[in-house]
Design an enzyme around this catalytic site. Structure first.
Site, PDB file in Angstrom:
ATOM      1  CE1 TYR A  70      -3.070  -3.032   0.374  1.00 21.69           C
ATOM      2  CE2 TYR A  70      -3.364  -2.797   2.784  1.00 21.69           C
ATOM      3  CZ  TYR A  70      -3.571  -3.502   1.506  1.00 21.69           C
ATOM      4  OH  TYR A  70      -4.317  -4.482   1.490  1.00 21.69           O
ATOM      5  CG  HIS A  80      -0.977  -8.873  -0.019  1.00 23.09           C
ATOM      6  ND1 HIS A  80      -0.467  -7.513  -0.302  1.00 23.09           N
ATOM      7  CD2 HIS A  80      -2.158  -8.514  -0.087  1.00 23.09           C
ATOM      8  CE1 HIS A  80      -1.542  -6.436  -0.270  1.00 23.09           C
ATOM      9  NE2 HIS A  80      -2.671  -7.327  -0.355  1.00 23.09           N
ATOM     10  CB  SER A 110     -13.722  -5.111  -0.386  1.00 24.39           C
ATOM     11  OG  SER A 110     -12.567  -4.652  -0.901  1.00 24.39           O
ATOM     12  CG  LEU A 133     -18.982  -1.263   3.998  1.00 26.06           C
ATOM     13  CD1 LEU A 133     -18.710   0.260   4.377  1.00 26.06           C
ATOM     14  CD2 LEU A 133     -20.449  -1.542   4.419  1.00 26.06           C
ATOM     15  N   GLY A 134     -18.292  -3.683  -0.504  1.00 24.58           N
ATOM     16  CA  GLY A 134     -18.294  -3.808  -2.064  1.00 24.58           C
ATOM     17  C   GLY A 134     -17.603  -2.275  -2.306  1.00 24.58           C
ATOM     18  CG  PHE A 163     -21.679  -0.753  -5.504  1.00 20.70           C
ATOM     19  CD1 PHE A 163     -21.823  -0.290  -6.490  1.00 20.70           C
ATOM     20  CD2 PHE A 163     -23.236  -1.527  -5.481  1.00 20.70           C
ATOM     21  CE1 PHE A 163     -22.712  -0.061  -7.614  1.00 20.70           C
ATOM     22  CE2 PHE A 163     -24.185  -1.381  -6.405  1.00 20.70           C
ATOM     23  CZ  PHE A 163     -23.906  -0.672  -7.416  1.00 20.70           C
TER      24      PHE A 163
END
Length: 327
Positions: free
Chosen positions: A56, A125, A204, A206-207, A210
């Protein structure tokens, strides 16, 4: 916050964690002062599980967390997860590299950036097809024996890879995408996790925004935002089709005076006590909203009804990203 166990090796964390990637990577420029304030607020609200990776930035996110850990003086109260596995060349990942020598090099560098002498949870990862997973597990096991790492995790690994790794070095957690938006792990991987006693850390959840009800079509995001080019479900006709799922989440949220994000995260928490989602946030307001999911009074029947609304159109990754997923 309530606590949840990841695996059977003694790792206990807050029932939700904080994905820190967006503070330095993938979603455009972030305000560092607000990011640091978000980390402070998370800890004050009882969240102690923070997720980062050398990839990151690269490196920038670990450096940010390192500055925060030093400033806050709260290292003993935090559980820090980071990751190895990419061959990072200059500013981009040029491939995978999980050779034992490289794992050790990455860990030593991550410890310096994080300004700590141990990593609580170290993930691979992405699975490297050129290095047997047994060698990877053994290398991490050596680092655990030396006290530089406490627990071992995998990310986006197949059921067979999980079994093979776990036989060499017990795996405490698998990090994979899982949400109302993406349920590919339910058929094969989730049963294996429960058979072996491995916790699940959904990224992710929460998509990629989205499921909050605020997502936009791909072309409306700035070019430095991953969603403008890297998420097929936001592109073309896929975007319009996928709004149906969001409408169902919104309807249940309205019924309970909640936000769509809270309902989506509440659904995940309801899937089992071995699941610890890590919604990403770089703002205090979003963090506080997300943590409200734990207090919802949505019934099991309502969550089951929401599960039945699951339908998405489009692949979750472009081909360039999908090639790194071990299935």
């Amino acid at each position: 916050m309530n606590q949840r166990a990841l695996g059977r090796q003694g790792l206990t964390v807050s029932e939700m964690g904080l994905g820190c990637m967006g503070m330095s990577h993938a979603y455009g420029v972030a305000d560092e002062r607000e990011s640091l304030a978000t980390l402070d607020r998370a800890l004050a609200l009882g969240l102690n599980f923070f997720d980062t990776a050398e990839f990151y930035g690269p490196y920038l996110n670990e450096e940010l967390l390192g500055r925060w850990l030093t400033h806050s003086g709260q290292r003993q109260q935090t559980v820090i997860a980071t990751k190895f596995g990419f061959d990072i060349s200059k500013t981009r990942a040029s491939g995978l590299d999980s050779r034992p020598r490289h794992i050790r090099e990455v860990v030593e560098a991550s410890l310096k950036r994080l300004q700590t002498d141990y990593i609580d949870l170290l993930y691979q990862h992405r699975v490297d097809p050129d290095v047997p997973i047994e060698e990877v597990a053994g290398a991490v096991g050596d680092l655990i024996a030396e006290g530089k790492v406490r627990y071992f995790g995998l990310s986006e690994a197949s059921a067979e890879t999980l079994r093979r790794a776990h036989r060499v070095q017990p795996v405490s957690a698998l990090q994979s995408e899982y949400s109302l938006w993406e349920r590919n792990i339910e058929a094969e991987i989730l049963p294996v996790l429960r058979e072996l006693g491995i916790g699940l850390v959904p990224f992710s959840p929460l998509g990629r925004g989205f499921l909050t009800g605020h997502a936009k079509p791909a072309q409306d995001y700035p070019k430095d935002d991953f969603r403008s080019w890297g998420d097929p479900r936001l592109q073309g006709d896929n975007y319009a089709f996928n709004l149906t799922l969001v409408d169902s989440v919104k309807a249940l949220a309205d019924k309970h005076g909640a936000t769509p994000a809270q309902v989506a995260l509440g659904w995940l928490l309801h899937q089992g006590p071995d699941i610890v989602p890590i919604p990403g946030s770089k703002r205090r307001s979003h963090l506080e909203d997300n943590l409200g999911a734990a207090a919802l009074s949505v019934s099991a029947q309502e969550y089951a009804g929401l599960s039945q609304q699951y339908q998405t159109q489009g692949e979750r990754y472009t081909d360039a990203f999908a090639r790194f997923v071990d299935r």
